[in-house]
Motif scaffolding. Structure first.
Motif, PDB file in Angstrom:
ATOM      1  N   GLU A   1       0.831  -1.200   0.000  1.00  0.00           N
ATOM      2  CA  GLU A   1       0.000   0.000   0.000  1.00  0.00           C
ATOM      3  C   GLU A   1       0.866   1.250   0.000  1.00  0.00           C
ATOM      4  O   GLU A   1       0.536   2.252  -0.642  1.00  0.00           O
ATOM      5  CB  GLU A   1      -0.937  -0.008   1.210  1.00  0.00           C
ATOM      6  N   SER A   2       1.980   1.200   0.735  1.00  0.00           N
ATOM      7  CA  SER A   2       2.899   2.335   0.747  1.00  0.00           C
ATOM      8  C   SER A   2       3.507   2.533  -0.638  1.00  0.00           C
ATOM      9  O   SER A   2       3.618   3.670  -1.127  1.00  0.00           O
ATOM     10  CB  SER A   2       4.009   2.089   1.781  1.00  0.00           C
ATOM     11  N   LEU A   3       3.892   1.442  -1.289  1.00  0.00           N
ATOM     12  CA  LEU A   3       4.444   1.536  -2.639  1.00  0.00           C
ATOM     13  C   LEU A   3       3.431   2.138  -3.599  1.00  0.00           C
ATOM     14  O   LEU A   3       3.751   3.035  -4.395  1.00  0.00           O
ATOM     15  CB  LEU A   3       4.857   0.139  -3.122  1.00  0.00           C
ATOM     16  N   ALA A   4       2.186   1.663  -3.545  1.00  0.00           N
ATOM     17  CA  ALA A   4       1.154   2.155  -4.455  1.00  0.00           C
ATOM     18  C   ALA A   4       0.900   3.645  -4.236  1.00  0.00           C
ATOM     19  O   ALA A   4       0.723   4.409  -5.197  1.00  0.00           O
ATOM     20  CB  ALA A   4      -0.138   1.358  -4.264  1.00  0.00           C
ATOM     21  N   ALA A   5       0.875   4.066  -2.965  1.00  0.00           N
ATOM     22  CA  ALA A   5       0.634   5.483  -2.663  1.00  0.00           C
ATOM     23  C   ALA A   5       1.761   6.356  -3.208  1.00  0.00           C
ATOM     24  O   ALA A   5       1.526   7.472  -3.701  1.00  0.00           O
ATOM     25  CB  ALA A   5       0.493   5.675  -1.160  1.00  0.00           C
ATOM     26  N   ARG A   6       2.997   5.857  -3.154  1.00  0.00           N
ATOM     27  CA  ARG A   6       4.142   6.646  -3.624  1.00  0.00           C
ATOM     28  C   ARG A   6       4.194   6.722  -5.153  1.00  0.00           C
ATOM     29  O   ARG A   6       4.659   7.717  -5.713  1.00  0.00           O
ATOM     30  CB  ARG A   6       5.451   6.048  -3.099  1.00  0.00           C
ATOM     31  N   THR A   7       3.767   5.674  -5.822  1.00  0.00           N
ATOM     32  CA  THR A   7       3.846   5.656  -7.284  1.00  0.00           C
ATOM     33  C   THR A   7       2.593   6.232  -7.951  1.00  0.00           C
ATOM     34  O   THR A   7       2.621   6.556  -9.142  1.00  0.00           O
ATOM     35  CB  THR A   7       4.072   4.220  -7.792  1.00  0.00           C
ATOM     36  N   ARG A   8       1.513   6.357  -7.202  1.00  0.00           N
ATOM     37  CA  ARG A   8       0.243   6.814  -7.770  1.00  0.00           C
ATOM     38  C   ARG A   8       0.347   8.141  -8.530  1.00  0.00           C
ATOM     39  O   ARG A   8      -0.280   8.291  -9.585  1.00  0.00           O
ATOM     40  CB  ARG A   8      -0.803   6.915  -6.654  1.00  0.00           C
ATOM     41  N   PRO A   9       1.112   9.160  -8.048  1.00  0.00           N
ATOM     42  CA  PRO A   9       1.168  10.422  -8.793  1.00  0.00           C
ATOM     43  C   PRO A   9       1.632  10.254 -10.240  1.00  0.00           C
ATOM     44  O   PRO A   9       1.299  11.080 -11.091  1.00  0.00           O
ATOM     45  CB  PRO A   9       2.165  11.260  -7.977  1.00  0.00           C
TER      46      PRO A   9
ATOM     47  N   ALA B   1     -16.163  -3.479 -10.843  1.00  0.00           N
ATOM     48  CA  ALA B   1     -15.003  -4.235 -10.365  1.00  0.00           C
ATOM     49  C   ALA B   1     -14.935  -4.242  -8.842  1.00  0.00           C
ATOM     50  O   ALA B   1     -14.442  -5.196  -8.231  1.00  0.00           O
ATOM     51  CB  ALA B   1     -13.720  -3.648 -10.952  1.00  0.00           C
ATOM     52  N   ALA B   2     -15.437  -3.169  -8.218  1.00  0.00           N
ATOM     53  CA  ALA B   2     -15.405  -3.082  -6.755  1.00  0.00           C
ATOM     54  C   ALA B   2     -16.300  -4.129  -6.099  1.00  0.00           C
ATOM     55  O   ALA B   2     -16.192  -4.388  -4.899  1.00  0.00           O
ATOM     56  CB  ALA B   2     -15.812  -1.682  -6.304  1.00  0.00           C
ATOM     57  N   LYS B   3     -17.194  -4.755  -6.889  1.00  0.00           N
ATOM     58  CA  LYS B   3     -18.073  -5.795  -6.350  1.00  0.00           C
ATOM     59  C   LYS B   3     -17.362  -7.143  -6.231  1.00  0.00           C
ATOM     60  O   LYS B   3     -17.873  -8.060  -5.598  1.00  0.00           O
ATOM     61  CB  LYS B   3     -19.312  -5.944  -7.234  1.00  0.00           C
ATOM     62  N   LEU B   4     -16.183  -7.264  -6.862  1.00  0.00           N
ATOM     63  CA  LEU B   4     -15.409  -8.492  -6.733  1.00  0.00           C
ATOM     64  C   LEU B   4     -14.865  -8.612  -5.325  1.00  0.00           C
ATOM     65  O   LEU B   4     -14.864  -7.653  -4.537  1.00  0.00           O
ATOM     66  CB  LEU B   4     -14.253  -8.490  -7.739  1.00  0.00           C
ATOM     67  N   SER B   5     -14.365  -9.782  -4.986  1.00  0.00           N
ATOM     68  CA  SER B   5     -13.804  -9.979  -3.649  1.00  0.00           C
ATOM     69  C   SER B   5     -12.564  -9.106  -3.472  1.00  0.00           C
ATOM     70  O   SER B   5     -11.906  -8.731  -4.452  1.00  0.00           O
ATOM     71  CB  SER B   5     -13.421 -11.446  -3.443  1.00  0.00           C
ATOM     72  N   TYR B   6     -12.253  -8.797  -2.222  1.00  0.00           N
ATOM     73  CA  TYR B   6     -11.069  -7.969  -1.966  1.00  0.00           C
ATOM     74  C   TYR B   6      -9.816  -8.661  -2.487  1.00  0.00           C
ATOM     75  O   TYR B   6      -8.907  -8.002  -3.011  1.00  0.00           O
ATOM     76  CB  TYR B   6     -10.920  -7.695  -0.469  1.00  0.00           C
ATOM     77  N   ARG B   7      -9.744  -9.975  -2.353  1.00  0.00           N
ATOM     78  CA  ARG B   7      -8.568 -10.701  -2.829  1.00  0.00           C
ATOM     79  C   ARG B   7      -8.385 -10.511  -4.336  1.00  0.00           C
ATOM     80  O   ARG B   7      -7.255 -10.303  -4.811  1.00  0.00           O
ATOM     81  CB  ARG B   7      -8.688 -12.189  -2.495  1.00  0.00           C
ATOM     82  N   ASP B   8      -9.488 -10.576  -5.098  1.00  0.00           N
ATOM     83  CA  ASP B   8      -9.403 -10.353  -6.546  1.00  0.00           C
ATOM     84  C   ASP B   8      -8.884  -8.956  -6.852  1.00  0.00           C
ATOM     85  O   ASP B   8      -8.054  -8.762  -7.743  1.00  0.00           O
ATOM     86  CB  ASP B   8     -10.774 -10.552  -7.196  1.00  0.00           C
ATOM     87  N   ARG B   9      -9.392  -7.969  -6.121  1.00  0.00           N
ATOM     88  CA  ARG B   9      -8.981  -6.583  -6.370  1.00  0.00           C
ATOM     89  C   ARG B   9      -7.514  -6.379  -5.996  1.00  0.00           C
ATOM     90  O   ARG B   9      -6.758  -5.734  -6.730  1.00  0.00           O
ATOM     91  CB  ARG B   9      -9.878  -5.610  -5.593  1.00  0.00           C
ATOM     92  N   TYR B  10      -7.119  -6.925  -4.846  1.00  0.00           N
ATOM     93  CA  TYR B  10      -5.732  -6.726  -4.396  1.00  0.00           C
ATOM     94  C   TYR B  10      -4.756  -7.443  -5.325  1.00  0.00           C
ATOM     95  O   TYR B  10      -3.688  -6.930  -5.641  1.00  0.00           O
ATOM     96  CB  TYR B  10      -5.584  -7.216  -2.957  1.00  0.00           C
ATOM     97  N   TYR B  11      -5.126  -8.650  -5.774  1.00  0.00           N
ATOM     98  CA  TYR B  11      -4.273  -9.403  -6.688  1.00  0.00           C
ATOM     99  C   TYR B  11      -4.023  -8.588  -7.955  1.00  0.00           C
ATOM    100  O   TYR B  11      -2.886  -8.473  -8.432  1.00  0.00           O
ATOM    101  CB  TYR B  11      -4.938 -10.738  -7.030  1.00  0.00           C
ATOM    102  N   ALA B  12      -5.087  -8.009  -8.510  1.00  0.00           N
ATOM    103  CA  ALA B  12      -4.937  -7.195  -9.713  1.00  0.00           C
ATOM    104  C   ALA B  12      -4.152  -5.916  -9.416  1.00  0.00           C
ATOM    105  O   ALA B  12      -3.358  -5.452 -10.238  1.00  0.00           O
ATOM    106  CB  ALA B  12      -6.311  -6.854 -10.290  1.00  0.00           C
ATOM    107  N   GLY B  13      -4.376  -5.347  -8.231  1.00  0.00           N
ATOM    108  CA  GLY B  13      -3.650  -4.136  -7.854  1.00  0.00           C
ATOM    109  C   GLY B  13      -2.154  -4.358  -7.762  1.00  0.00           C
ATOM    110  O   GLY B  13      -1.350  -3.517  -8.169  1.00  0.00           O
ATOM    111  N   THR B  14      -1.750  -5.522  -7.247  1.00  0.00           N
ATOM    112  CA  THR B  14      -0.316  -5.808  -7.135  1.00  0.00           C
ATOM    113  C   THR B  14       0.314  -5.910  -8.517  1.00  0.00           C
ATOM    114  O   THR B  14       1.436  -5.460  -8.737  1.00  0.00           O
ATOM    115  CB  THR B  14      -0.062  -7.106  -6.357  1.00  0.00           C
TER     116      THR B  14
END
Length: 328
Positions: A8-16, A111-124
């Motif tokens: 989450e820290s990595l994603a927040a730093r790269t998001r800009p 997409a937000a209706k999918l399970s958190y695991r599905d969303r996090y997997y794709a986010g990584t």
């Protein structure tokens, strides 16, 4: 998948780098390089690197041609619900709904209706590729700055972006609260004075400042009491967050409980993460490894109370918190 707190820290730093409004938006970086080169051409590895970064960034923005996989949702009657959702779209849904807690729109809302695991997997997947592009661009800019003398501000290479132990000579080892106007004699440890309250622990500090947010958390194995620890809770939009002994943060939605009758059991899903306090985490893990559930109660609407009964499951020596229930 990677550790959630670190990622989450990595994603927040790269998001800009993917936000058009930011000065480090990668398309702006590409254009700036072209302008600074002023007609000079990159060759060899430098050209390959820039071409690779342009393509991968274009793929991240194009949710169709850049996808690695997709997920198709179906109704109970086995009828497709809308078009398939690409991994890139699902990854962005994780960014907006789970990381920055914004309200996703359109396909991101689907997409937000999918399970958190599905969303996090794709986010990584999404942010790992973005990070690879950013690292390559940093190496490229460093190299061509030396080769073509682009005269980038020297502070760009020296400006501090993370906290360091060298930032301060003062280390906080203990914090105590004393009655107003208390005089602390020179050379005396304030924590030894009468009426001193130790608030070094964030949990204890919250409980002291906001006693109405205190909660006691009980760990059980069957009906046997394993341990009782302190917690502190907060509410936001019917979402309950509890900090337990500086070590564990649990979060659950109480939406179902708002329509429940007294003492009615409501199933809910609980999110959890361990804090960066390794000492507190190790101490609590020992308790959790001996326990099969945790119980706590917090004040709820109109003078009622919400009882949280959360089962604990041990998997490969790692503690996992499963679905929990709340009672109003």
């Amino acid at each position: 998948m990677p550790d959630q707190e670190i990622f989450e820290s990595l994603a927040a730093r790269t998001r800009p780098c993917i936000l058009e409004s930011e000065p480090v938006y990668l398309d702006k970086v590409f254009r700036s390089i072209d302008m600074l080169l002023n007609g000079r051409q990159l060759t060899g590895q430098a050209k390959q690197c820039l071409d690779f970064c342009r393509k991968k960034f274009r793929d991240l923005r194009d949710k169709d041609s850049g996808e690695s996989y997709s997920i198709q949702m179906y109704s109970k009657d086995n009828v497709p619900e809308g078009k398939p959702l690409s991994d890139l779209l699902i990854g962005e849904a994780w960014l907006y709904s789970d990381l920055v807690h914004a309200d996703p729109k359109g396909d991101k809302a689907r997409a937000a209706k999918l399970s958190y695991r599905d969303r996090y997997y794709a986010g990584t997947s999404f942010f790992s590729m973005l990070t690879i592009v950013i690292i390559n661009m940093l190496n490229l800019v460093t190299a061509i700055d030396k080769q073509f003398q682009l005269n980038i501000d020297k502070n760009a290479w020296k400006e501090q972006v993370v906290a360091s132990e060298e930032d301060s000579e003062v280390a906080t080892e203990k914090m105590v609260v004393l009655p107003p106007n208390t005089r602390v004699p020179e050379g005396i440890d304030p924590s030894t004075l009468p009426d001193a309250i130790d608030v070094t622990s964030p949990t204890e500090a919250i409980r002291f400042v906001q006693p109405e947010c205190s909660a006691d958390v009980i760990f059980l194995h069957g009906e046997k009491l394993v341990s009782r620890v302190h917690g502190a809770f907060s509410w936001k939009n019917d979402v309950l967050t509890i900090l337990i002994a500086d070590a564990l943060v649990i979060e659950l939605s109480a939406t179902g409980a708002s329509q429940a009758k007294n003492f009615q059991r409501v199933e809910t899903c609980i999110k959890h993460r361990f804090t960066a306090d390794a000492k507190a985490g190790n101490s609590l893990r020992l308790i959790m490894q001996q326990s099969d559930r945790l119980l706590t109660a917090v004040p709820y609407r109109k003078g009622s109370a919400l009882y949280v009964d959360c089962p604990l499951a041990i998997e490969s020596d790692k503690q996992a918190i499963n679905d929990s229930s709340v009672q109003k």
